[in-house]
Design a protein around this motif. Structure first.
Motif, PDB file in Angstrom:
ATOM      1  N   GLY A  83       0.776  -1.222   0.000  1.00  0.00           N
ATOM      2  CA  GLY A  83       0.000   0.000   0.000  1.00  0.00           C
ATOM      3  C   GLY A  83       0.811   1.277   0.000  1.00  0.00           C
ATOM      4  N   TRP A  84       2.120   1.160  -0.015  1.00  0.00           N
ATOM      5  CA  TRP A  84       2.956   2.356   0.021  1.00  0.00           C
ATOM      6  C   TRP A  84       3.075   3.029  -1.346  1.00  0.00           C
ATOM      7  N   VAL A  85       2.751   2.309  -2.417  1.00  0.00           N
ATOM      8  CA  VAL A  85       2.755   2.897  -3.753  1.00  0.00           C
ATOM      9  C   VAL A  85       1.479   2.477  -4.466  1.00  0.00           C
ATOM     10  N   GLN A  86       0.741   3.478  -4.981  1.00  0.00           N
ATOM     11  CA  GLN A  86      -0.501   3.218  -5.696  1.00  0.00           C
ATOM     12  C   GLN A  86      -0.399   3.751  -7.121  1.00  0.00           C
ATOM     13  N   ILE A  87      -1.258   3.224  -7.990  1.00  0.00           N
ATOM     14  CA  ILE A  87      -1.241   3.623  -9.397  1.00  0.00           C
ATOM     15  C   ILE A  87      -2.655   3.932  -9.875  1.00  0.00           C
ATOM     16  N   LYS A  88      -2.750   4.870 -10.795  1.00  0.00           N
ATOM     17  CA  LYS A  88      -4.007   5.196 -11.445  1.00  0.00           C
ATOM     18  C   LYS A  88      -3.721   5.609 -12.882  1.00  0.00           C
ATOM     19  N   GLY A  89      -4.614   5.273 -13.799  1.00  0.00           N
ATOM     20  CA  GLY A  89      -4.411   5.665 -15.186  1.00  0.00           C
ATOM     21  C   GLY A  89      -5.676   5.484 -16.001  1.00  0.00           C
ATOM     22  N   ASP A  90      -5.718   6.119 -17.163  1.00  0.00           N
ATOM     23  CA  ASP A  90      -6.860   5.949 -18.049  1.00  0.00           C
ATOM     24  C   ASP A  90      -6.415   6.127 -19.494  1.00  0.00           C
ATOM     25  N   LEU A  91      -7.303   5.710 -20.397  1.00  0.00           N
ATOM     26  CA  LEU A  91      -7.060   5.761 -21.837  1.00  0.00           C
ATOM     27  C   LEU A  91      -8.380   6.097 -22.507  1.00  0.00           C
ATOM     28  N   ALA A  92      -8.356   6.999 -23.513  1.00  0.00           N
ATOM     29  CA  ALA A  92      -9.611   7.433 -24.130  1.00  0.00           C
ATOM     30  C   ALA A  92      -9.420   7.739 -25.606  1.00  0.00           C
ATOM     31  N   TYR A  93     -10.493   7.509 -26.377  1.00  0.00           N
ATOM     32  CA  TYR A  93     -10.599   7.940 -27.776  1.00  0.00           C
ATOM     33  C   TYR A  93     -11.949   8.642 -27.938  1.00  0.00           C
ATOM     34  N   GLY A  94     -11.950   9.732 -28.690  1.00  0.00           N
ATOM     35  CA  GLY A  94     -13.190  10.458 -28.884  1.00  0.00           C
ATOM     36  C   GLY A  94     -13.181  11.267 -30.163  1.00  0.00           C
ATOM     37  N   LYS A  95     -14.116  12.212 -30.251  1.00  0.00           N
ATOM     38  CA  LYS A  95     -14.250  13.018 -31.466  1.00  0.00           C
ATOM     39  C   LYS A  95     -14.680  14.431 -31.108  1.00  0.00           C
ATOM     40  N   PHE A  96     -13.974  15.422 -31.669  1.00  0.00           N
ATOM     41  CA  PHE A  96     -14.396  16.812 -31.542  1.00  0.00           C
ATOM     42  C   PHE A  96     -15.661  17.029 -32.372  1.00  0.00           C
ATOM     43  N   MET A  97     -16.643  17.725 -31.777  1.00  0.00           N
ATOM     44  CA  MET A  97     -17.910  17.955 -32.450  1.00  0.00           C
ATOM     45  C   MET A  97     -18.099  19.424 -32.842  1.00  0.00           C
ATOM     46  N   ASP A  98     -17.003  20.179 -32.939  1.00  0.00           N
ATOM     47  CA  ASP A  98     -17.107  21.619 -33.174  1.00  0.00           C
ATOM     48  C   ASP A  98     -16.810  22.033 -34.609  1.00  0.00           C
ATOM     49  N   SER A  99     -16.924  21.130 -35.569  1.00  0.00           N
ATOM     50  CA  SER A  99     -16.632  21.475 -36.964  1.00  0.00           C
ATOM     51  C   SER A  99     -17.544  22.588 -37.473  1.00  0.00           C
ATOM     52  N   ASP A 100     -18.843  22.510 -37.172  1.00  0.00           N
ATOM     53  CA  ASP A 100     -19.771  23.555 -37.619  1.00  0.00           C
ATOM     54  C   ASP A 100     -19.442  24.893 -36.972  1.00  0.00           C
ATOM     55  N   TYR A 101     -19.075  24.864 -35.698  1.00  0.00           N
ATOM     56  CA  TYR A 101     -18.687  26.102 -35.016  1.00  0.00           C
ATOM     57  C   TYR A 101     -17.509  26.754 -35.740  1.00  0.00           C
ATOM     58  N   MET A 102     -16.502  25.969 -36.088  1.00  0.00           N
ATOM     59  CA  MET A 102     -15.323  26.535 -36.742  1.00  0.00           C
ATOM     60  C   MET A 102     -15.656  27.085 -38.125  1.00  0.00           C
ATOM     61  N   ARG A 103     -16.502  26.402 -38.861  1.00  0.00           N
ATOM     62  CA  ARG A 103     -16.887  26.909 -40.185  1.00  0.00           C
ATOM     63  C   ARG A 103     -17.562  28.274 -40.085  1.00  0.00           C
ATOM     64  N   LYS A 104     -18.354  28.467 -39.039  1.00  0.00           N
ATOM     65  CA  LYS A 104     -19.069  29.734 -38.871  1.00  0.00           C
ATOM     66  C   LYS A 104     -18.168  30.852 -38.353  1.00  0.00           C
ATOM     67  N   HIS A 105     -17.056  30.496 -37.700  1.00  0.00           N
ATOM     68  CA  HIS A 105     -16.181  31.505 -37.110  1.00  0.00           C
ATOM     69  C   HIS A 105     -14.869  31.673 -37.868  1.00  0.00           C
ATOM     70  N   TYR A 106     -14.720  31.000 -38.989  1.00  0.00           N
ATOM     71  CA  TYR A 106     -13.513  31.071 -39.797  1.00  0.00           C
ATOM     72  C   TYR A 106     -13.646  32.208 -40.806  1.00  0.00           C
ATOM     73  N   ASN A 107     -12.521  32.884 -41.146  1.00  0.00           N
ATOM     74  CA  ASN A 107     -12.633  34.057 -42.024  1.00  0.00           C
ATOM     75  C   ASN A 107     -12.477  33.752 -43.517  1.00  0.00           C
ATOM     76  N   TYR A 108     -12.001  32.564 -43.870  1.00  0.00           N
ATOM     77  CA  TYR A 108     -11.884  32.140 -45.275  1.00  0.00           C
ATOM     78  C   TYR A 108     -11.016  33.096 -46.105  1.00  0.00           C
ATOM     79  N   TYR A 109     -10.085  33.773 -45.459  1.00  0.00           N
ATOM     80  CA  TYR A 109      -9.284  34.737 -46.211  1.00  0.00           C
ATOM     81  C   TYR A 109      -7.941  34.160 -46.653  1.00  0.00           C
ATOM     82  N   ASN A 110      -7.087  33.843 -45.710  1.00  0.00           N
ATOM     83  CA  ASN A 110      -5.748  33.417 -46.109  1.00  0.00           C
ATOM     84  C   ASN A 110      -5.139  32.526 -45.027  1.00  0.00           C
ATOM     85  N   SER A 111      -5.842  31.459 -44.703  1.00  0.00           N
ATOM     86  CA  SER A 111      -5.357  30.528 -43.688  1.00  0.00           C
ATOM     87  C   SER A 111      -6.088  29.199 -43.866  1.00  0.00           C
TER      88      SER A 111
END
Length: 518
Positions: free
Chosen positions: A180-208
């Protein structure tokens, strides 16, 4: 549209399951919370501390929301247990202008703010100390005090949750043969960003560029000494990444098809992001050719001593890194450094946090790799220009415009010029958080921070910009009204970085246990 149907189906399934459980058992209990909150101020955006570390709920100067949640937590004392939660929000909000290049000229538009959010929707199971869960859930940094800290450096709880599948240890467990003198904790995750529509609406479409359809990966590990001892040390590491997606480049509103790049998401790429290695050369360019995906991470350490009167003092740091040079701590004093005191009682100063945040080194101003060139004149290697939270392929380490890491680095949401990057990530600041009780029913919270920004290594400012932000919150929890709480907050910013603005916020919440059946 398909995603909306998917969310609706999940919610229907949740109702059927909970309804079925109420029929199967004589009595079934869940936690519930119903709340309403509103804020108003004089600026375009909400004052810093009305927005920071709020899981993306408050962004603009005038907004309000109604929130309802049902949940059931894991029962740690049982070998097998499960959890679930649903958290729905309806809101109204003012908007902010965004520059956009259309019809051969720069125009202005005001993207709306979502009026309905499924903030959390998740389910999970555990066996002994191993868990697996799926869905969208509010998560925070385990090293810092979420309520009083300036925020963790990799995942602070500043932005909206990311839907993901997670697995790991639900809490620290003893390592065999250590008694009990040494303990361990950890996790692993996979997911997906759902903000593609947000970025399209806030992007300037100029030169980037704009990158959409991005996937998410996270892993962490931590070791802790025996928690029943007065002195406890925890050391760990955390690594998160963006991968997959399609990068499109625009010049004066015109898509440059020859510069469109799709990052692969084959099965081997999920393994490749798990153990970072170089890209395959055919589809990976720029940073991707060195390490597939955009990786951000931190080393962390905390040491806490608890006195006989139950008060405690804790020191901690998080060393941020964006690449291998930062991982080897070749970025000077960059990171988060903090001290926390707890009185162990509900007195006038129950908890206080003092922090220092430094993002000024970033590995140095230059990056030069001689092996990138044939017959290079300069053979010396320079591993700098880390450009924290930004990346060659991915827009930035943010979600719905807000920093996934520390909000002390001004988020892309504030860029009304439509650039989806951190423009003020080279910064240094100090932060104070305090909490105490005026009486058993009345509690206050005080937050204050001061920071200076030099812009970024890529886009340096001609002169530094400063900000002083503060918040005073008073919360009332009457003993005669169990589960009820009322809050009033006053916040303000002063300086060129965010502008001179103020705001007030009110909140009402009722929480408790909902029991179904006899």
């Amino acid at each position: 549209m398909k995603y909306c149907r998917f969310k609706s189906a999940l919610f229907t399934l949740f109702l059927l399951l909970t309804g079925g459980l109420s029929c199967s058992f004589a009595q079934y209990s869940m936690d519930y919370a119903v709340s309403m909150a509103g804020n108003a101020g004089n600026g375009t955006f909400a004052p810093y501390f009305l927005s920071a570390n709020k899981h993306g709920l408050v962004t603009h100067s005038k907004s309000g929301y109604l929130r309802a949640a049902l949940s059931r937590d894991m029962e740690r004392n049982k070998r097998f247990s499960y959890e679930f939660g649903v958290d729905l929000i309806g809101r109204l909000s003012s908007t902010s202008p965004v520059a956009c290049y259309t019809d051969g000229k720069v125009t202005e538009r005001r993207p709306g703010v979502s009026s309905f959010l499924i903030q959390q929707l998740y389910a999970g199971i555990k066996y002994r100390m191993i868990f697996i869960s799926a869905g969208s859930r509010e998560l925070t940094d385990p090293v810092v005090n979420f309520e009083l800290s300036s925020g963790g450096l990799v995942w602070s709880g500043n932005a909206r949750p990311i839907p993901q599948v997670r697995a790991g240890f639900i809490d620290f467990v003893d390592i065999p043969l250590t008694k009990g003198w040494v303990q361990i904790k950890g996790d692993l995750a996979y997911g997906k960003f759902m903000d593609s529509d947000y970025m399209r609406k806030h992007y300037n479409y100029y030169n980037s560029y704009i990158t959409t359809g991005v996937l998410y990966h996270h892993k962490s590990i931590a070791f802790r000494t025996k928690p029943t001892q007065p002195f406890v040390v925890t050391i760990g590491a955390e690594l998160a990444a963006q991968f997959g997606g399609t990068r499109r480049y625009y010049q004066k509103g015109v898509l440059q098809d020859d510069m469109t790049t799709t990052s692969p998401t084959r099965f081997k790429d999920f393994l490749q992001i798990l153990v970072p290695t170089s890209g395959d050369g055919s589809t990976n360019k720029g940073d991707q050719a060195y390490y597939y995906g955009n990786h951000v991470g931190q080393w962390n350490l905390s040491a806490e001593y608890t006195f006989k009167d139950k008060s405690s003092i804790r020191g901690y740091f998080e060393w941020y890194y964006d690449d291998a040079s930062g991982m080897g701590k070749l970025n000077g004093w960059d990171g988060l450094w903090g001290v926390e005191y707890r009185s162990g009682r509900q007195n006038w100063l129950s908890n206080v946090v003092v922090e220092y945040v430094d993002f000024t080194n970033q590995g140095g101003p230059l990056n030069w790799c001689p092996t990138d060139y044939d017959n290079p004149i300069l053979e010396t290697e320079a591993t700098g220009f880390d450009n924290y939270y930004n990346n060659y392929f991915y827009n930035s380490w943010s979600n719905y415009g807000l920093s996934n890491g520390t909000p002390m680095a001004k988020s892309p949401m504030y860029n009304t010029d439509g650039y989806l990057i951190f423009k003020y990530n080279r910064m240094r600041g100090v932060h104070l958080g305090a909490l105490g009780y005026i009486s058993p029913e009345w509690r206050y919270k005080l937050l204050a921070s001061y920071r200076t920004s030099w812009g970024s290594l890529q886009l340096p400012l001609a002169d530094t910009e400063h900000d002083l932000s503060g918040l005073l919150e008073c919360r009332y929890e009457p003993a005669k009204l169990a589960g009820w709480s009322f809050s009033l907050s006053v916040a303000g910013d002063y300086g060129k970085l965010y502008g001179n603005q103020w705001g007030v916020a009110i909140g009402i919440k009722k929480s408790g246990i909902l029991t179904i059946g006899k």
